[in-house]
Design a protein around this motif. Sequence first.
Motif, mmCIF file in Angstrom:
data_model
loop_
_atom_site.group_PDB
_atom_site.id
_atom_site.type_symbol
_atom_site.label_atom_id
_atom_site.label_comp_id
_atom_site.label_asym_id
_atom_site.label_seq_id
_atom_site.Cartn_x
_atom_site.Cartn_y
_atom_site.Cartn_z
ATOM 1 N N ARG A 18 -8.627 12.095 102.526
ATOM 2 C CA ARG A 18 -8.971 13.207 103.415
ATOM 3 C C ARG A 18 -10.483 13.443 103.536
ATOM 4 N NH1 ARG A 18 -5.484 18.208 101.456
ATOM 5 N NH2 ARG A 18 -6.180 19.056 103.475
ATOM 6 N N ALA A 19 -11.178 13.483 102.400
ATOM 7 C CA ALA A 19 -12.607 13.809 102.462
ATOM 8 C C ALA A 19 -13.453 12.634 102.947
ATOM 9 C CB ALA A 19 -13.097 14.280 101.091
ATOM 10 N N ILE A 20 -13.248 11.444 102.379
ATOM 11 C CA ILE A 20 -14.079 10.284 102.721
ATOM 12 C C ILE A 20 -14.028 9.963 104.221
ATOM 13 C CG2 ILE A 20 -14.425 7.797 102.367
ATOM 14 C CD1 ILE A 20 -15.418 9.470 100.031
ATOM 15 N N PRO A 21 -12.848 9.956 104.875
ATOM 16 C CA PRO A 21 -12.842 9.704 106.328
ATOM 17 C C PRO A 21 -13.677 10.708 107.121
ATOM 18 C CG PRO A 21 -10.624 9.459 105.440
ATOM 19 C CD PRO A 21 -11.469 10.012 104.340
ATOM 20 N N LEU A 22 -13.719 11.962 106.671
ATOM 21 C CA LEU A 22 -14.531 12.967 107.357
ATOM 22 C C LEU A 22 -16.020 12.702 107.154
ATOM 23 C CD1 LEU A 22 -12.433 16.171 106.589
ATOM 24 C CD2 LEU A 22 -12.835 15.170 108.848
ATOM 25 N N TYR A 23 -16.398 12.260 105.962
ATOM 26 C CA TYR A 23 -17.803 11.897 105.742
ATOM 27 C C TYR A 23 -18.192 10.688 106.595
ATOM 28 C CZ TYR A 23 -18.262 15.098 101.758
ATOM 29 O OH TYR A 23 -18.318 16.216 100.966
ATOM 30 N N ASN A 24 -17.264 9.743 106.729
ATOM 31 C CA ASN A 24 -17.529 8.591 107.596
ATOM 32 C C ASN A 24 -17.697 9.032 109.047
ATOM 33 O OD1 ASN A 24 -17.405 6.760 105.475
ATOM 34 N ND2 ASN A 24 -15.219 6.361 105.745
ATOM 35 N N LYS A 25 -16.841 9.966 109.461
ATOM 36 C CA LYS A 25 -16.880 10.449 110.837
ATOM 37 C C LYS A 25 -18.200 11.149 111.159
ATOM 38 C CE LYS A 25 -14.013 13.067 114.102
ATOM 39 N NZ LYS A 25 -12.699 13.736 114.296
ATOM 40 N N THR A 26 -18.720 11.898 110.192
ATOM 41 C CA THR A 26 -19.962 12.651 110.403
ATOM 42 C C THR A 26 -21.201 11.860 109.976
ATOM 43 O OG1 THR A 26 -19.696 13.670 108.213
ATOM 44 C CG2 THR A 26 -18.807 14.880 110.099
ATOM 45 N N ARG A 27 -20.989 10.628 109.478
ATOM 46 C CA ARG A 27 -22.086 9.791 108.977
ATOM 47 C C ARG A 27 -22.916 10.530 107.912
ATOM 48 N NH1 ARG A 27 -22.720 5.209 111.979
ATOM 49 N NH2 ARG A 27 -21.725 5.177 114.026
ATOM 50 N N SER A 28 -22.222 11.277 107.085
ATOM 51 C CA SER A 28 -22.894 12.010 106.007
ATOM 52 C C SER A 28 -22.897 11.136 104.761
ATOM 53 C CB SER A 28 -22.180 13.337 105.722
ATOM 54 O OG SER A 28 -22.758 13.968 104.595
ATOM 55 N N TYR A 29 -23.950 10.359 104.603
ATOM 56 C CA TYR A 29 -24.022 9.428 103.471
ATOM 57 C C TYR A 29 -24.190 10.176 102.152
ATOM 58 C CZ TYR A 29 -24.789 6.252 107.376
ATOM 59 O OH TYR A 29 -24.653 5.556 108.549
ATOM 60 N N GLU A 30 -24.985 11.225 102.184
ATOM 61 C CA GLU A 30 -25.176 12.012 100.958
ATOM 62 C C GLU A 30 -23.858 12.644 100.512
ATOM 63 O OE1 GLU A 30 -28.361 15.186 99.086
ATOM 64 O OE2 GLU A 30 -28.315 14.838 101.248
ATOM 65 N N GLY A 31 -23.099 13.175 101.479
ATOM 66 C CA GLY A 31 -21.797 13.746 101.152
ATOM 67 C C GLY A 31 -20.857 12.709 100.575
ATOM 68 N N LYS A 32 -20.889 11.504 101.141
ATOM 69 C CA LYS A 32 -20.017 10.427 100.660
ATOM 70 C C LYS A 32 -20.390 10.017 99.236
ATOM 71 C CE LYS A 32 -18.128 6.028 102.340
ATOM 72 N NZ LYS A 32 -18.186 5.040 103.443
ATOM 73 N N ILE A 33 -21.701 9.976 98.965
ATOM 74 C CA ILE A 33 -22.165 9.654 97.608
ATOM 75 C C ILE A 33 -21.647 10.691 96.615
ATOM 76 C CG2 ILE A 33 -24.238 9.599 96.152
ATOM 77 C CD1 ILE A 33 -25.670 8.385 98.668
ATOM 78 N N LEU A 34 -21.778 11.968 96.967
ATOM 79 C CA LEU A 34 -21.297 13.040 96.081
ATOM 80 C C LEU A 34 -19.780 12.973 95.898
ATOM 81 C CD1 LEU A 34 -23.550 15.942 97.403
ATOM 82 C CD2 LEU A 34 -23.636 14.949 95.110
ATOM 83 N N ALA A 35 -19.063 12.609 96.966
ATOM 84 C CA ALA A 35 -17.604 12.502 96.875
ATOM 85 C C ALA A 35 -17.210 11.372 95.930
ATOM 86 C CB ALA A 35 -17.011 12.261 98.262
ATOM 87 N N TRP A 36 -17.868 10.222 96.047
ATOM 88 C CA TRP A 36 -17.591 9.107 95.139
ATOM 89 C C TRP A 36 -17.939 9.475 93.705
ATOM 90 C CZ3 TRP A 36 -19.891 4.793 98.735
ATOM 91 C CH2 TRP A 36 -18.870 4.236 99.506
ATOM 92 N N GLU A 37 -19.041 10.197 93.537
ATOM 93 C CA GLU A 37 -19.442 10.638 92.201
ATOM 94 C C GLU A 37 -18.378 11.550 91.596
ATOM 95 O OE1 GLU A 37 -23.000 13.391 90.360
ATOM 96 O OE2 GLU A 37 -23.509 12.066 92.028
ATOM 97 N N GLN A 38 -17.860 12.473 92.415
ATOM 98 C CA GLN A 38 -16.825 13.390 91.931
ATOM 99 C C GLN A 38 -15.532 12.636 91.628
ATOM 100 O OE1 GLN A 38 -18.032 16.272 91.429
ATOM 101 N NE2 GLN A 38 -16.252 17.366 90.679
ATOM 102 N N LEU A 39 -15.228 11.640 92.453
ATOM 103 C CA LEU A 39 -14.039 10.824 92.221
ATOM 104 C C LEU A 39 -14.169 10.051 90.912
ATOM 105 C CD1 LEU A 39 -11.323 9.918 93.420
ATOM 106 C CD2 LEU A 39 -12.551 8.119 94.654
ATOM 107 N N ALA A 40 -15.359 9.536 90.647
ATOM 108 C CA ALA A 40 -15.595 8.842 89.378
ATOM 109 C C ALA A 40 -15.382 9.784 88.196
ATOM 110 C CB ALA A 40 -17.013 8.278 89.353
ATOM 111 N N MET A 41 -15.841 11.031 88.329
ATOM 112 C CA MET A 41 -15.647 12.014 87.265
ATOM 113 C C MET A 41 -14.153 12.247 87.012
ATOM 114 S SD MET A 41 -16.304 16.071 87.117
ATOM 115 C CE MET A 41 -14.695 16.223 87.897
ATOM 116 N N ILE A 42 -13.373 12.282 88.097
ATOM 117 C CA ILE A 42 -11.923 12.494 87.965
ATOM 118 C C ILE A 42 -11.286 11.325 87.206
ATOM 119 C CG2 ILE A 42 -9.764 12.615 89.290
ATOM 120 C CD1 ILE A 42 -11.469 14.166 91.448
#
Length: 369
Positions: A239-263
């Motif tokens: 859900r989140a990553i496709p939205l970051y791709n859609k908005t080309r928010s690279y910083e948001g995608k980095i933070l999302a991957w970081e949070q996923l790694a924490m999980i």
Amino acid sequence: MSINILKVIPMIALTIGLTAFKKEVFAQKEGQVDPSGYITKYNPDFAGIGPQVYFLPPPRTMEEILHDQYQSKRNFSDTIAIALTFQRFVTDFKPTSNAANLYPLLTPIPSNPEQWETIIQQHKNAENLQTLYGLLNEYALNSIKNGAYTKALDQLHEALAVVQRADNQNDMAIIQFNLANLYLFNRKYEEAANFQEQYYKKAVNNKTYLEQANSLVKIATIQAFDRDFKAAEQTIIRRAIPLYNKTRSYEGKILAWEQLAMIYQMQKKHTQAQWFLLQARELAEKKSLPGELAELEYMLAESKFDDGNLKVSKNEFLNARILAEKEDNKLLQLAVENKIGELYMKLKDYNSAKESLEKYWALRAELFK
């Protein structure tokens, strides 16, 4: 006169045993060597008061001293982890849309609760609703920074009631977002989920895709802390990553991957965590977004350390140290020294462990007065 054999046999055995023990003790004493090398002769036949000879214990090695010092600081690791979480929480705190208009009222920043209350009461009396909820939101942030979390919750709830009266939907969502984060920090997951869902629905209604993605990452974090790991993973990936791709928010995608790694780290799934951290690091370097590089490098090093890959984690801890110093992020520097020192101890590199420990204590004294 008759002799009771059953009584005599134990007495004979005891006498023989004591004689043998004394011979063994004397033999041991005669063979003793002074660790310091100072005492070279003594009289083993001395039978006066006190021991025949007394040797001081050998001096403790650097390894033994460091082992005790590292053991004594181990319980503080949880405090560092909480402080890192708090640092991110404060960074995520959102100002209301009228925050810039509040600066004249808050310059200089009130130095005590009484000054805050005086300013807020003035705007309550004047029914300046727009200014009032903004001030309450800023007051809550000030309370959070001073560790007054219960007070901050009261202030945010009051701000929410005022913003509802003012009927500013966007600022209402911002205050709900801050409430959700504070409840999450306080480990009240049901309340956190409730307010974050309200923020997410507002973002959906406004069709603000970036805010939807940011909210979904927060929802996933709440799910993870509530031990619903599968849902948390899917919330970010599907859900989140496709939205970051859609908005080309690279910083948001980095933070999302970081949070996923924490999980994944919470589940001790280090291989998966490392894969997402490597993707995040590669994207940050490719897009010249250095803001999260130090944290990513630290998380990679920590994951590989926990996975037993000590030599690789050492290089990444060293990189994290350089990046954290470059950012002047002293709390992250402390976290790095806390871990890399333990790594040096495992590698038996005691000189490096000693040097790291000195840095650790200097940073800890500065940050935790």
